[in-house]
Design an enzyme around this catalytic site. Structure first.
Site, PDB file in Angstrom:
ATOM      1  N   SER A 109      38.151  41.749  44.602  1.00  0.00           N
ATOM      2  CA  SER A 109      39.018  42.848  43.886  1.00  0.00           C
ATOM      3  C   SER A 109      39.165  44.139  44.521  1.00  0.00           C
ATOM      4  CB  SER A 109      38.432  43.086  42.265  1.00  0.00           C
ATOM      5  OG  SER A 109      39.371  43.823  41.568  1.00  0.00           O
ATOM      6  N   ASP A 117      42.730  41.748  42.756  1.00  0.00           N
ATOM      7  CA  ASP A 117      42.925  40.435  42.136  1.00  0.00           C
ATOM      8  C   ASP A 117      43.822  40.550  40.821  1.00  0.00           C
ATOM      9  OD1 ASP A 117      41.330  41.728  40.537  1.00  0.00           O
ATOM     10  OD2 ASP A 117      40.056  40.202  39.814  1.00  0.00           O
ATOM     11  N   ASP A 173      45.422  46.180  41.344  1.00  0.00           N
ATOM     12  CA  ASP A 173      44.240  46.107  42.302  1.00  0.00           C
ATOM     13  C   ASP A 173      44.237  44.750  43.014  1.00  0.00           C
ATOM     14  OD1 ASP A 173      43.797  44.339  40.241  1.00  0.00           O
ATOM     15  OD2 ASP A 173      41.691  45.205  39.617  1.00  0.00           O
ATOM     16  N   ASP A 214      44.367  41.720  38.004  1.00  0.00           N
ATOM     17  CA  ASP A 214      43.927  41.650  36.618  1.00  0.00           C
ATOM     18  C   ASP A 214      44.013  42.984  35.944  1.00  0.00           C
ATOM     19  OD1 ASP A 214      41.386  42.683  37.929  1.00  0.00           O
ATOM     20  OD2 ASP A 214      40.372  41.499  36.598  1.00  0.00           O
TER      21      ASP A 214
END
Length: 451
Positions: A97, A242, A240, A244
């Site tokens: 991330s 990743d 961000d 999510d």
């Protein structure tokens, strides 16, 4: 061998001794031994090492007897979606991330995209990976491997949250950080002809030329904010690493606090499904509670953290859950968090109410002002919190110690929590329409913490 890459909710470590192909293979093997899955879906983010680490995890899964479905470059939520959509027994995404470039990690779920954290299997997987004592591999029982795409089905699901007819023509700046979210925006674009997408840092680039993909860092916000102003956009969205989590910027280029977005999304769902239950964390609460009351919903508090939020949502059958940290969870998304669904809902709400994002937010900010989360490094976090507790306990109307300490007074409230990993105390405070009061009380608490 002790593996320091295991954390409370996932796996993260510095590349080399903390995380490498051998360690990831062992984790994949342990995952297979623990769950005994028939099929597991895997994917990875844009980091340079994600492909090789993903294949190492796949080998471990296959040697453990599981068939592997590889969906390629993806965000964490695409693994959540694929696990439920393909009805696999688990999913693993290789991602660190928003961690520095020399890190990587893993996030894992079981069937139904249910989280695997410390108390639901992660500790068992760690123990097996550290022992590294697995049965010998029988070629006849080794799992298979194939590639697949769930992108079309995933995009179709994302679009199910909004009435596309309610989306007004608008211009959106989309900042994919270093490209992780770019392919999803490209896939959505053809379904949203009324939206003009201005793409920033859009192409995948493992060298992170645009810095660590973390819009919470002030130095990472300028590229989105400046593009909004330059192009006269209606909103900016930044993700961000990743994706999510998504972070929103209003039409003036101003970064919006996640707390107030929770309230907007609560309103968006309550307009669609009156009477719904909404889950929120304890750090900042009054705006969310107020919006739920106004729109006939029920606000329910949960302990901070994705596993707690998801479990409470399942128990309550809540339609939406939000944390001020920009994690937003959706019942119809297997109770998982998504960084794509929030901005779609906010874009629809802008069209539905005929107001700009700043106009939608300003009333909430005025009614419940907050300086945002303030972190203080202290010598003894527990002792610092006790000092604050002792100072205010006789004045508080209510005291809640379910998650740190929360105290409420007539016109203001605060929550104090300790970091799990460092000597840091996190303060959140808000008031009922009194910016001066909340700033005075914030300064007062900070002085007590740092005595």
């Amino acid at each position: 061998m002790s593996l320091t890459c295991f954390k409370a909710y996932d796996i993260r470590g510095k590349l080399g001794d903390e995380l490498n192909e051998d360690i990831v293979y062992r984790i994949g093997r342990a995952f297979a031994e623990f769950l005994k899955p028939k099929t597991v879906v895997v994917g990875g983010d844009v980091r340079e090492t994600s492909e090789t680490l993903k294949l190492a995890a796949a080998r471990g899964l296959q040697d453990g007897g599981a068939d592997v479905i590889d969906i390629g470059l993806c965000g964490t939520e695409e693994i959540y979606f694929a696990t439920s959509h393909l009805k696999t027994d688990g999913g693993i995404v290789i991602t660190a991330s928003h961690n520095p470039i020399d890190y990587n990690g893993m996030k894992m779920v079981r069937e139904g995209s249910r989280p695997i954290s410390g108390d639901t299997g992660l500790n068992d997987i760690q123990t097996m990976a550290e022992a590294n004592e697995f049965p010998s591999v029988d070629d006849g029982q080794r799992g298979g491997y194939r590639k697949a795409s769930v992108l079309d089905a995933y995009v179709e699901h994302l679009l199910s949250y909004v009435d596309v007819a309610r989306l007004k023509p608008m211009k959106l700046v989309v900042n994919a950080g270093n490209g992780a979210a770019g392919h999803v925006i490209d896939a959505l674009e053809s379904h949203l002809p009324m939206i003009e997408f201005i793409k920033v840092h859009h192409e995948p680039d493992a060298t992170f030329p645009n810095g660590i993909p973390n819009p919470l860092l002030r130095e990472n916000r300028a590229s989105t904010s400046e593009a909004v102003i330059k192009h006269g956009a209606d909103m900016g969205i930044a993700w961000d690493g990743d994706f999510d989590r998504c972070f929103l910027f209003d039409e003036k280029g101003a970064f919006t606090e996640g707390y107030y977005i929770v309230g907007l999304l609560a309103e968006a769902f309550l307009l669609k499904v009156p009477g719904s239950k909404i889950i929120h964390d304890p750090r900042l609460t009054w705006n969310t509670i107020d919006i739920c009351k106004k729109h006939g919903g029920t606000a329910i508090q949960s302990k901070t953290g994705h596993s707690f939020i998801k479990e409470r949502m399942r128990n309550e059958d809540a339609i939406y859950g939000g944390e001020m940290s920009a994690h937003h969870y959706f019942r119809d998304f297997a109770y998982c968090d998504s960084g794509m669904i929030p901005w779609l809902l906010v874009a629809e709400l802008i069209g539905r109410k005929g107001q700009s994002l700043s106009e939608l937010l300003q009333n909430c900010i005025d009614r419940f002002p907050s300086p945002g989360e303030i972190n203080s490094t202290v010598d003894d976090a527990a002792a610092a919190i006790d000092r604050v507790f002792e100072h205010y306990k006789g004045q508080a109307n209510t005291i809640d110690r379910a998650d740190g300490v929360s105290m409420e007074f007539d016109n203001w409230r605060f929550n104090l929590r300790m970091s799990n990993t460092e000597p840091v105390v996190r303060l959140n405070a808000e008031s009922r329409g009194d910016q001066k009061l909340v700033q005075e009380k914030t300064d007062e608490i900070l002085a007590l913490l740092n005595q």
